[in-house]
Write a protein that holds these residues in place. Structure first.
Motif, short mmCIF file in Angstrom:
data_model
loop_
_atom_site.label_atom_id
_atom_site.label_comp_id
_atom_site.label_asym_id
_atom_site.label_seq_id
_atom_site.Cartn_x
_atom_site.Cartn_y
_atom_site.Cartn_z
N ARG A 1 -9.27 2.68 0.69
CA ARG A 1 -7.94 2.06 0.67
C ARG A 1 -7.98 0.65 1.27
NH1 ARG A 1 -2.89 3.99 1.45
NH2 ARG A 1 -2.30 5.79 0.20
N SER B 1 0.85 -1.19 0.00
CA SER B 1 0.00 0.00 0.00
C SER B 1 0.89 1.25 0.00
CB SER B 1 -0.91 0.00 1.23
OG SER B 1 -1.77 1.11 1.24
N HIS C 1 -4.24 3.49 -5.11
CA HIS C 1 -5.38 3.90 -4.30
C HIS C 1 -6.03 5.17 -4.87
CE1 HIS C 1 -4.64 0.87 -1.31
NE2 HIS C 1 -3.44 1.33 -1.01
#
Length: 304
Positions: free
Chosen positions: A99, A48, A77
Motif C-alpha cells: 500500500r 488511500s 490497493h
C-alpha cells in the motif's frame, strides 16, 4: 454544512495503469483521476481507501473535493476485494508495505498519470500535493506524513515520508497497537503506528461513536494520531459519527451503520477547507470551520 452535491461539474478518468517497481504486487496498480472540468493551478489529493475498497469507492468524498478545486487520484490497493486476497492469504502480511509503495509510485509518476487525462497535466499544481486516507488508508497515508510502524519489540520501522507531500488528512485512523484484540494481533501486527515522528501538517477526523472490533479501547483510539503527533495538527471530532462517518465510501453500502449525507458533506468540506489552508491557497474556509465549531453544532475542532 449542506449535504447537497456541489454544482461545479467534475470529470473522472479510469483506469490508468501505474508502473510499480515494488515486489509483492501480482496485479497492475490502477488509479482513477477525478478533477473539475475547469480551473488552473489545481492542488492534488492522493487518496488511500479503506480495507477491501477500490478506486471506484468514496465517490461522495472525491466528487466533493474535485468540485472544491482539487485533482484527486485514487489507487486500488492490493487488498481490494476485487483481488480476492483475504486475511489468510500469505500475501496479506505484507500488503501494508505494498500500500505504501502504491502511494509512492503514484506520487513519483504523478505527471505521467495526469497526462493521461486530457488537458489536466497543465492545470494541476504538482507543488501542492496532499495525501488523505480512510481507516486502513489513513494509516497508509500517515506513513507518508512521517508516522512509522513499530515492530513486535516496539522499535520504529522505516521512514516512508515523501518529499512531494506538504499536508494530509487522516479519517478514522488506526490508534496505537497496545490495545489490539487477539484477532488484530494475529492478522494485523503492522497496526502499531508511532505518531511521534508525524511532523507534516495534518487534519485528523474521528467519530465520537466509532468503536473498532480491532481494539479494546473506545472512540478515543481514533484520536491517537492527533494526540500523539507533534504540531501543527488539527482534530475534527464528529459527535455522532461511526467508522464510515455517514457513508464516506458510498450511499447505502453494507459497511455504513450511520448513514447521513450531511455528515459526509461535513467531513468532505472540512478536509477541503483544511488542505486549502495548509497548502497556502485559502485560509478563509478553515477559519470559518473553526469559528462554527464554537457554536456546538454536533462537531468540534481542536488545534495545536
Amino acid at each position: 454544512m449542506s449535504a447537497q452535491h456541489p454544482a461545479r461539474p467534475v470529470v473522472a478518468v479510469k483506469p490508468i495503469t501505474v508502473p510499480v517497481p515494488a515486489p509483492g504486487r501480482s496485479v497492475d496498480l490502477q488509479v482513477k483521476v477525478t478533477a473539475p472540468l475547469t480551473g488552473a493551478n489545481l492542488p492534488v489529493i492522493v487518496f488511500s481507501h479503506g480495507n477491501a475498497w477500490s478506486m471506484d469507492g468514496y465517490e461522495p468524498l472525491v466528487d466533493r473535493w474535485a468540485a472544491a478545486g482539487f485533482v484527486v487520484v485514487q489507487p486500488t490497493h492490493l487488498d481490494s476485494r476485487r483481488n480476492g486476497i483475504g486475511w489468510d492469504d500469505p500475501r496479506f502480511a505484507t500488503i501494508w508495505r505494498v500500500r505504501i509503495s502504491d502511494l509512492h509510485a503514484v506520487l513519483d509518476g504523478l505527471g505521467g498519470i495526469l497526462a493521461q487525462a486530457p488537458g489536466l497535466a497543465d492545470r494541476a499544481d504538482l507543488d501542492r500535493v496532499a495525501v488523505v486516507g480512510h481507516s486502513w488508508g489513513a494509516q497508509t497515508a500517515g506513513t507518508l506524513l512521517g508516522a512509522r510502524v513499530l515492530d513486535a519489540d516496539g522499535t520504529p520501522g522505516e521512514d516512508f515520508t515523501h518529499p512531494a507531500v506538504s499536508a494530509g488528512a487522516l479519517i478514522a485512523a488506526t490508534g496505537t497497537g497496545d490495545s489490539l484484540t487477539p484477532f488484530a494481533v494475529e492478522h494485523l501486527p503492522f497496526m502499531r503506528p508511532d505518531y511521534s515522528t508525524m511532523t507534516t501538517p495534518a487534519l485528523v477526523v474521528a467519530g465520537g461513536r466509532d468503536r473498532s472490533q480491532l481494539s479494546t479501547r473506545g472512540p478515543e483510539w481514533f484520536t491517537d494520531a492527533y494526540r500523539l503527533s507533534p504540531a501543527p495538527k488539527s482534530l475534527l471530532t464528529v459527535d455522532e459519527g461511526e467508522h464510515t462517518l455517514g457513508g464516506l465510501a458510498g450511499e447505502k453500502v453494507a459497511e455504513t451503520t450511520d448513514e447521513d449525507p450531511a455528515r459526509v458533506a461535513l467531513v468532505a468540506d472540512a478536509v477541503s477547507a483544511y488542505l486549502l489552508d495548509a497548502l497556502g491557497l485559502d485560509a478563509s474556509g478553515w477559519a470559518a470551520f473553526e469559528k462554527a465549531a464554537q457554536d456546538g453544532v454536533g462537531w468540534d475542532v481542536t488545534g495545536k
